[in-house]
Design a protein around this motif. Sequence first.
Motif, PDB file in Angstrom:
ATOM      1  N   LYS A  23     -28.068  94.066  24.010  1.00 26.88           N
ATOM      2  CA  LYS A  23     -26.687  94.524  24.215  1.00 26.88           C
ATOM      3  C   LYS A  23     -26.441  95.616  23.188  1.00 26.88           C
ATOM      4  CE  LYS A  23     -22.237  92.424  23.522  1.00 26.88           C
ATOM      5  NZ  LYS A  23     -21.382  91.299  23.911  1.00 26.88           N
ATOM      6  N   LYS A  69     -24.162  98.294  21.374  1.00 29.52           N
ATOM      7  CA  LYS A  69     -22.774  98.622  21.056  1.00 29.52           C
ATOM      8  C   LYS A  69     -22.610 100.136  21.069  1.00 29.52           C
ATOM      9  CE  LYS A  69     -21.108  94.453  19.872  1.00 29.52           C
ATOM     10  NZ  LYS A  69     -19.874  93.860  20.438  1.00 29.52           N
ATOM     11  N   ASP A  96     -21.661  97.475  25.352  1.00 27.86           N
ATOM     12  CA  ASP A  96     -20.347  96.997  24.932  1.00 27.86           C
ATOM     13  C   ASP A  96     -19.661  98.115  24.168  1.00 27.86           C
ATOM     14  OD1 ASP A  96     -18.091  95.681  24.132  1.00 27.86           O
ATOM     15  OD2 ASP A  96     -19.121  93.979  23.203  1.00 27.86           O
ATOM     16  N   ASN A 122     -16.465  97.973  23.217  1.00 28.44           N
ATOM     17  CA  ASN A 122     -15.407  97.428  22.352  1.00 28.44           C
ATOM     18  C   ASN A 122     -14.144  98.295  22.343  1.00 28.44           C
ATOM     19  OD1 ASN A 122     -18.073  96.239  20.652  1.00 28.44           O
ATOM     20  ND2 ASN A 122     -16.372  94.833  20.902  1.00 28.44           N
ATOM     21  N   GLU A 179     -19.398  96.152  28.927  1.00 32.34           N
ATOM     22  CA  GLU A 179     -18.316  95.282  28.488  1.00 32.34           C
ATOM     23  C   GLU A 179     -17.187  96.114  27.858  1.00 32.34           C
ATOM     24  OE1 GLU A 179     -20.212  91.977  26.402  1.00 32.34           O
ATOM     25  OE2 GLU A 179     -18.382  91.771  25.250  1.00 32.34           O
ATOM     26  N   ASP A 192     -14.038  91.494  27.596  1.00 29.20           N
ATOM     27  CA  ASP A 192     -14.105  90.536  26.498  1.00 29.20           C
ATOM     28  C   ASP A 192     -12.719  90.483  25.834  1.00 29.20           C
ATOM     29  OD1 ASP A 192     -14.540  89.218  24.124  1.00 29.20           O
ATOM     30  OD2 ASP A 192     -16.206  90.459  23.439  1.00 29.20           O
ATOM     31  N   GLU A 193     -12.334  91.577  25.157  1.00 25.71           N
ATOM     32  CA  GLU A 193     -11.032  91.615  24.476  1.00 25.71           C
ATOM     33  C   GLU A 193      -9.882  91.388  25.471  1.00 25.71           C
ATOM     34  OE1 GLU A 193     -13.584  93.565  23.907  1.00 25.71           O
ATOM     35  OE2 GLU A 193     -13.757  94.103  21.781  1.00 25.71           O
ATOM     36  N   ASN A 234     -16.169  87.774  29.675  1.00 28.42           N
ATOM     37  CA  ASN A 234     -16.955  87.227  28.577  1.00 28.42           C
ATOM     38  C   ASN A 234     -16.108  86.180  27.858  1.00 28.42           C
ATOM     39  OD1 ASN A 234     -18.524  86.679  26.347  1.00 28.42           O
ATOM     40  ND2 ASN A 234     -18.574  88.780  25.570  1.00 28.42           N
ATOM     41  N   LYS A 267     -15.610  83.439  24.934  1.00 26.35           N
ATOM     42  CA  LYS A 267     -16.107  83.015  23.619  1.00 26.35           C
ATOM     43  C   LYS A 267     -15.333  81.768  23.218  1.00 26.35           C
ATOM     44  CE  LYS A 267     -17.319  87.667  22.123  1.00 26.35           C
ATOM     45  NZ  LYS A 267     -16.823  88.853  21.401  1.00 26.35           N
TER      46      LYS A 267
HETATM   47 MG    MG Z   1     -17.705  92.224  23.319  1.00 26.26          MG
END
Ligand code: MG
Length: 335
Positions: free
Chosen positions: A148, A150, A174, A176, A200, A225-226, A245, A247
Amino acid sequence: MQLTTEPLTLHLRHTFTIARSSEDIANTLLVRLRCDGVEALGESSPIMRYDETTERVARELEQLDLSRANPWAFDEVLGLLPRDEPAARCGLDLALHDLAGKRLGIPVYQLLGVDPAAAKQTSFTIGIASLEHTMAKTHEARHLPILKIKLGNGHEVETLEAVRSVYTGTIRLDANEGWTAEQAADMLKELRRFDIEFCEQPIAAGSPEQLRYVRERSPIPIMVDEDCRRLEDIAPLYGCVDGINIKLVKCGGMREGIRMIHAARALGMKVMIGCMIESSVLCTAAAHLTPLTDYADVDGPLLITDDPFSGVSYENGRLRLPAGPGLGVTPRPAP
Ligand code: MG
């Protein structure tokens, strides 16, 4: 039941940089829950983005009076904590699962009725770094099946050219929240040639319609994700993303994580389970849910040098669940 907490300081193998921040250590909180002579473990890895700290989570957990709580009534016990304190709930939720498994003498995967042989392959995360450093880290990880990467620092194409020059496995991205919707749409079209499984969180959280805009233009599937913290975040994302995603520390633990898996499935979304930088306690709990997911990003223990626990292990990226009772996590002997 009696609960105590202690802070854990975890040192990172490499400085970990994403589109938003950079760090060399991670602070998490270990939870010990004792009942009838059995000690269970939980962990929380509070997320700065949500103004969570280990101190606040410790305070929330230590003020609980669990002396008369029923350890088998998970929802009732978790209901002692506010719903908007998922990091605290996560620590307690893990400890309740570990305790139940230990008292029954069975692993948590049996408690949940999932097949440990169906645990997924995990990705291994490569944070943002100079091209030279990215190449070195990729070379070090070249035997792993999924990376993955970033992104979000403006050197996306060069980074992927560098990674692809030494790596032929599966690549996930990702960002972010690093791009605008227009940048994301253009970028993902350009990055398609590097054979990307999904991307992501391309844009800032909070705009499902912007995600829909990106998804409609992107040749690469979009995961969030966020944008997806808890159960109630899933329905508004319907049609706007390909998957979520989950968590455990973001949502409040395994029990909430399982609810989210089913909710996402009902809406036709893909499901990944991820992690923060955390020890083998939290990552072993996350690994226990991967038989129910499509993808896993559970590499916390691989990113740190001083994990105080053993639990989930890695066989060419494949997650192996420990067979011991509860989460199967044990203290690692001092070196
Ligand atoms: Mg993430």
